[in-house]
Design an enzyme around this catalytic site. Sequence first.
Site, mmCIF file in Angstrom:
data_model
loop_
_atom_site.group_PDB
_atom_site.id
_atom_site.type_symbol
_atom_site.label_atom_id
_atom_site.label_comp_id
_atom_site.label_asym_id
_atom_site.label_seq_id
_atom_site.Cartn_x
_atom_site.Cartn_y
_atom_site.Cartn_z
ATOM 1 N N TYR A 22 67.156 44.269 -18.356
ATOM 2 C CA TYR A 22 67.510 45.607 -17.876
ATOM 3 C C TYR A 22 67.528 46.678 -18.962
ATOM 4 C CZ TYR A 22 68.854 42.853 -13.842
ATOM 5 O OH TYR A 22 68.833 41.991 -12.779
ATOM 6 N N HIS A 100 64.009 48.668 -7.968
ATOM 7 C CA HIS A 100 64.502 47.611 -8.844
ATOM 8 C C HIS A 100 64.009 47.888 -10.256
ATOM 9 C CE1 HIS A 100 65.987 45.334 -5.493
ATOM 10 N NE2 HIS A 100 64.847 45.566 -4.879
#
Length: 143
Positions: A22, A100
Site C-alpha cells: 500500500y 483498490h
Amino acid sequence: MKILVINGANLNMLGIREPGIYGNSSYEDLKNMISTHAMEKGVEIKFYQSNHEGDLVDAIQSAYFEKFDGIVINPGAYTHTSLAIADAVKAVNIPTVEVHISDVTKRESYRQISYIREVASKTIMGKGFAGYLEAIDFLLEKK
C-alpha cells in the site's frame, strides 16, 4: 458535483499497514491528494472511513438523502465479503466507482471475489492513490 469518498476496513492504517503493498503515504496524505484534485476540478468532496460494515452501509444510504452525484468506494476487505454493501450501492442507484490501491487480481485467491464490482459503474485497481483521482474524473465525465 458532490462526490462521497468511502474507505473501509483498515484504510485508516495506510502508511503503517503493509507498506510493500500500500506504500508509505498515510490516509491523511490520500485525503489531501483527493481534496486538491477535487478543488482543481470544482468538485465538492466528503470523506467517510469506517472499519464497521454497517457504518459503511449507512454512509452509502446517506449519500442518497444528501443528494450526492457519485460515490468512490474502497471497501477494503469487505469487497470480498459484503453483500450488504453491494445491496446498499444497488439501492441508492448513485454512480459508484470501486477503487483498490493494489491490483487485487494479483493477490490471494480469496481477494478475487468482489461483490461491489457487479453493482459499480467501474472498477479501478492497482494504480495506487491515483486510482481515486481517476475515479473522480470518470464520475465527472459520466455526469
